[in-house]
Motif scaffolding. Structure first.
Motif, PDB file in Angstrom:
ATOM      1  N   ILE A 155       3.462  14.040  -8.607  1.00 43.07           N
ATOM      2  CA  ILE A 155       2.764  13.374  -7.367  1.00 43.07           C
ATOM      3  C   ILE A 155       3.089  11.909  -7.304  1.00 43.07           C
ATOM      4  CG2 ILE A 155       0.574  12.671  -8.741  1.00 43.07           C
ATOM      5  CD1 ILE A 155       0.569  14.465  -5.560  1.00 43.07           C
ATOM      6  N   SER A 156       2.747  11.299  -6.155  1.00 39.93           N
ATOM      7  CA  SER A 156       3.273  10.019  -6.067  1.00 39.93           C
ATOM      8  C   SER A 156       2.159   9.000  -5.375  1.00 39.93           C
ATOM      9  CB  SER A 156       4.628   9.766  -5.260  1.00 39.93           C
ATOM     10  OG  SER A 156       4.480  10.504  -3.905  1.00 39.93           O
ATOM     11  N   PRO A 157       2.247   7.838  -5.105  1.00 42.46           N
ATOM     12  CA  PRO A 157       1.061   7.009  -4.602  1.00 42.46           C
ATOM     13  C   PRO A 157       1.256   6.898  -3.097  1.00 42.46           C
ATOM     14  CG  PRO A 157       2.723   5.661  -5.776  1.00 42.46           C
ATOM     15  CD  PRO A 157       3.193   7.084  -5.909  1.00 42.46           C
ATOM     16  N   VAL A 158       1.478   7.973  -2.458  1.00 48.13           N
ATOM     17  CA  VAL A 158       1.666   8.176  -0.922  1.00 48.13           C
ATOM     18  C   VAL A 158       0.864   9.167  -0.451  1.00 48.13           C
ATOM     19  CG1 VAL A 158       4.081   6.777  -1.133  1.00 48.13           C
ATOM     20  CG2 VAL A 158       3.897   9.366  -1.140  1.00 48.13           C
ATOM     21  N   LEU A 235      -8.097  12.815   0.123  1.00 47.19           N
ATOM     22  CA  LEU A 235      -7.330  13.394  -1.104  1.00 47.19           C
ATOM     23  C   LEU A 235      -6.104  13.601  -0.959  1.00 47.19           C
ATOM     24  CD1 LEU A 235     -10.081  15.858  -1.944  1.00 47.19           C
ATOM     25  CD2 LEU A 235      -9.847  13.771  -2.980  1.00 47.19           C
ATOM     26  N   LEU A 236      -5.548  13.857   0.181  1.00 46.16           N
ATOM     27  CA  LEU A 236      -4.087  13.861   0.468  1.00 46.16           C
ATOM     28  C   LEU A 236      -3.214  12.586   0.624  1.00 46.16           C
ATOM     29  CD1 LEU A 236      -3.721  16.947   2.960  1.00 46.16           C
ATOM     30  CD2 LEU A 236      -3.299  17.120   0.371  1.00 46.16           C
ATOM     31  N   ALA A 237      -4.330  11.636   0.917  1.00 47.10           N
ATOM     32  CA  ALA A 237      -3.621  10.236   1.130  1.00 47.10           C
ATOM     33  C   ALA A 237      -3.794   9.516  -0.230  1.00 47.10           C
ATOM     34  CB  ALA A 237      -4.132   9.576   2.286  1.00 47.10           C
ATOM     35  N   PHE A 238      -3.525   8.114  -0.238  1.00 51.63           N
ATOM     36  CA  PHE A 238      -3.774   7.160  -1.190  1.00 51.63           C
ATOM     37  C   PHE A 238      -4.066   6.049  -1.068  1.00 51.63           C
ATOM     38  CE2 PHE A 238      -2.359   4.494  -4.991  1.00 51.63           C
ATOM     39  CZ  PHE A 238      -2.905   5.245  -5.956  1.00 51.63           C
ATOM     40  N   PRO A 239      -5.187   5.296  -1.616  1.00 54.83           N
ATOM     41  CA  PRO A 239      -5.698   4.059  -1.124  1.00 54.83           C
ATOM     42  C   PRO A 239      -4.726   2.965  -1.064  1.00 54.83           C
ATOM     43  CG  PRO A 239      -7.191   5.035  -2.836  1.00 54.83           C
ATOM     44  CD  PRO A 239      -6.109   5.922  -2.707  1.00 54.83           C
ATOM     45  N   PRO A 240      -4.556   2.182  -0.225  1.00 61.33           N
ATOM     46  CA  PRO A 240      -3.629   1.093  -0.030  1.00 61.33           C
ATOM     47  C   PRO A 240      -3.725  -0.012  -1.283  1.00 61.33           C
ATOM     48  CG  PRO A 240      -4.585   1.429   1.973  1.00 61.33           C
ATOM     49  CD  PRO A 240      -5.080   2.254   1.077  1.00 61.33           C
ATOM     50  N   GLN A 241      -2.886  -0.215  -1.880  1.00 57.99           N
ATOM     51  CA  GLN A 241      -2.879  -1.218  -3.177  1.00 57.99           C
ATOM     52  C   GLN A 241      -1.926  -2.452  -3.038  1.00 57.99           C
ATOM     53  OE1 GLN A 241      -5.344  -0.611  -5.405  1.00 57.99           O
ATOM     54  NE2 GLN A 241      -5.872   0.850  -4.072  1.00 57.99           N
ATOM     55  N   GLN A 242      -2.337  -3.518  -3.549  1.00 58.19           N
ATOM     56  CA  GLN A 242      -1.471  -4.579  -3.457  1.00 58.19           C
ATOM     57  C   GLN A 242      -0.841  -4.663  -4.694  1.00 58.19           C
ATOM     58  OE1 GLN A 242      -0.407  -5.990  -0.686  1.00 58.19           O
ATOM     59  NE2 GLN A 242      -1.600  -4.403   0.303  1.00 58.19           N
ATOM     60  N   PRO A 266      10.612   3.841  -3.223  1.00 59.36           N
ATOM     61  CA  PRO A 266      10.337   2.393  -2.963  1.00 59.36           C
ATOM     62  C   PRO A 266       8.876   1.975  -3.163  1.00 59.36           C
ATOM     63  CG  PRO A 266      11.690   3.286  -1.287  1.00 59.36           C
ATOM     64  CD  PRO A 266      11.297   4.542  -2.041  1.00 59.36           C
ATOM     65  N   GLU A 267       7.818   2.940  -2.767  1.00 65.37           N
ATOM     66  CA  GLU A 267       6.502   2.511  -3.222  1.00 65.37           C
ATOM     67  C   GLU A 267       6.118   2.676  -4.458  1.00 65.37           C
ATOM     68  OE1 GLU A 267       2.566   1.421  -1.796  1.00 65.37           O
ATOM     69  OE2 GLU A 267       4.588   1.001  -1.355  1.00 65.37           O
ATOM     70  N   ILE A 268       6.908   3.726  -5.233  1.00 66.34           N
ATOM     71  CA  ILE A 268       6.752   3.994  -6.584  1.00 66.34           C
ATOM     72  C   ILE A 268       7.038   2.983  -7.288  1.00 66.34           C
ATOM     73  CG2 ILE A 268       7.399   5.318  -8.618  1.00 66.34           C
ATOM     74  CD1 ILE A 268       7.432   7.759  -6.777  1.00 66.34           C
ATOM     75  N   ARG A 269       8.379   2.074  -7.106  1.00 64.05           N
ATOM     76  CA  ARG A 269       8.810   1.203  -7.669  1.00 64.05           C
ATOM     77  C   ARG A 269       8.107  -0.258  -7.495  1.00 64.05           C
ATOM     78  NH1 ARG A 269      11.938   3.127 -11.558  1.00 64.05           N
ATOM     79  NH2 ARG A 269      13.496   4.812 -10.817  1.00 64.05           N
ATOM     80  N   ARG A 270       7.441  -0.242  -6.274  1.00 61.22           N
ATOM     81  CA  ARG A 270       6.845  -1.564  -6.091  1.00 61.22           C
ATOM     82  C   ARG A 270       5.450  -1.551  -6.946  1.00 61.22           C
ATOM     83  NH1 ARG A 270       2.450  -3.091  -2.884  1.00 61.22           N
ATOM     84  NH2 ARG A 270       1.831  -1.096  -1.961  1.00 61.22           N
ATOM     85  N   LEU A 271       4.673  -0.501  -6.783  1.00 60.90           N
ATOM     86  CA  LEU A 271       3.557  -0.223  -7.541  1.00 60.90           C
ATOM     87  C   LEU A 271       3.617  -0.527  -9.095  1.00 60.90           C
ATOM     88  CD1 LEU A 271       1.306   1.743  -5.180  1.00 60.90           C
ATOM     89  CD2 LEU A 271       1.390  -0.692  -5.445  1.00 60.90           C
ATOM     90  N   PHE A 272       4.540   0.337  -9.517  1.00 57.31           N
ATOM     91  CA  PHE A 272       4.916   0.667 -10.754  1.00 57.31           C
ATOM     92  C   PHE A 272       6.567   0.421 -11.454  1.00 57.31           C
ATOM     93  CE2 PHE A 272       1.845   3.683  -9.071  1.00 57.31           C
ATOM     94  CZ  PHE A 272       0.823   3.514  -9.813  1.00 57.31           C
ATOM     95  N   PRO A 273       6.366  -0.909 -11.523  1.00 54.16           N
ATOM     96  CA  PRO A 273       7.688  -1.540 -11.747  1.00 54.16           C
ATOM     97  C   PRO A 273       8.397  -0.841 -12.870  1.00 54.16           C
ATOM     98  CG  PRO A 273       6.201  -2.993 -12.070  1.00 54.16           C
ATOM     99  CD  PRO A 273       5.417  -2.061 -11.174  1.00 54.16           C
TER     100      PRO A 273
END
Length: 304
Positions: A155-158, A235-242, A266-273
């Motif tokens: 799963i991913s944060p998107v 549940l299919l989405a993911f809450p926006p995070q900064q 890219p979103e994975i790397r942004r949120l989980f470097p």
């Protein structure tokens, strides 16, 4: 989560840890509080396997149609192999945890923020599959001090846009009609036959049927389908995070799964470097069911 798959029922003889703590809670309504307020936590049902308190515990979070028993064999094996405490948890509206009209990732994160400190399991290693993976990611982003390291399973944060049609599964389950006072085996056969008209994959049907339970002479779904159907888009989405999570993170992917696309990276790397990605060959979305030994080997490798 696919308890009906043959590979899931591997014998783990002699792998019982020294003690087991189990909490079974009644399914009761729970208010989500006022609109815009912080979600009100519900008392989750859990099973805790004993181990060394000096090292972070492993905490398993199941997926959309799952429950804590999906990880029984793997939890017992990893408790014995690692010597750590291992916790399996029923999310709200699942298994033996209370039903609640609020079915959001914010609410499920709040439930864990309430439970884990009470059990003395922080910081912990969070291991979440599918819906449980998104819950684990949000908790790590919101409260990084509670999470020593993180594993997101397929799963991913998107937004999830896979080939699995979860809304159709819910509709098929809600349409099941089983007469009262029939045997469990008969009820499962009737339910499987009715589900088969919309869900061709027998393994998926068998997994969904793990939610069919008897209550007062009738067979009902223990998963709260009304709440899931009402909030399926959330549940299919993911809450926006900064903010990002600074801890070690493993994204464990099924080689035959389409849940995590390269466009998500890219979103994975942004949120989980500090994220690393590992693919398990010949595994679908339910990696821990399809390839349990490879799944556990990946977890053990990540811990070291």
């Amino acid at each position: 989560m696919l308890r009906g798959v043959r590979a899931w029922r591997l014998p783990y003889g002699g792998l019982e840890p020294s003690r087991t703590y189990f909490s079974r809670l009644p399914i009761t309504p729970s208010s989500s509080g006022q609109s815009g307020a912080e979600p009100r936590p519900v008392p989750l049902s859990y099973k805790l396997l004993d181990g060394e308190a000096a090292r972070p515990a492993l905490v398993f979070l199941h997926g959309l149609f799952g429950c804590k028993t999906n990880f029984n064999s793997i939890a017992k094996a990893l408790a014995q192999q690692t010597g750590r405490r291992v916790l399996t948890v029923d999310a709200r509206n699942h298994g033996d945890s209370p039903h609640s009209p609020d079915m959001s990732y914010e609410a499920m994160s709040q439930d864990l923020q309430d439970l884990l400190p009470k059990l003395g399991l922080v910081p912990c290693v969070l291991i979440g599959h599918s819906m449980g993976g998104k819950t684990a990611m949000l908790l790590a982003l919101q409260r990084p001090e509670l999470v020593e390291r993180l594993v997101a399973v397929d799963i991913s944060p998107v937004e999830t846009t896979s080939s699995l049609n979860f809304p159709a599964y819910m509709a098929a389950m809600r349409a099941i009609d089983i007469p009262d006072e029939v045997s469990r085996s008969c009820a499962r056969k009737l339910a499987d036959k009715q589900l088969s008209s919309l869900i061709q994959d027998m393994a998926v049907r068998q997994f969904l049927l793990t939610n069919l339970v008897e209550a007062d002479g009738r067979f009902v779904w223990r998963v709260n389908l009304d709440a899931l159907a009402q909030h399926v888009d959330k549940l299919l989405a993911f809450p926006p995070q900064q903010e990002s999570y600074p801890g070690p993170t493993l994204f464990l992917l099924g080689g035959n799964s389409e849940f995590v696309h390269p466009s998500h990276h890219p979103e994975i790397r942004r949120l989980f470097p500090r994220a690393q990605m590992q693919t398990v060959p010949n595994a679908g979305h339910w990696i821990h069911a399809d390839r349990p030994q490879d799944f556990m080997a990946a977890i053990r490798g990540f811990l070291t």
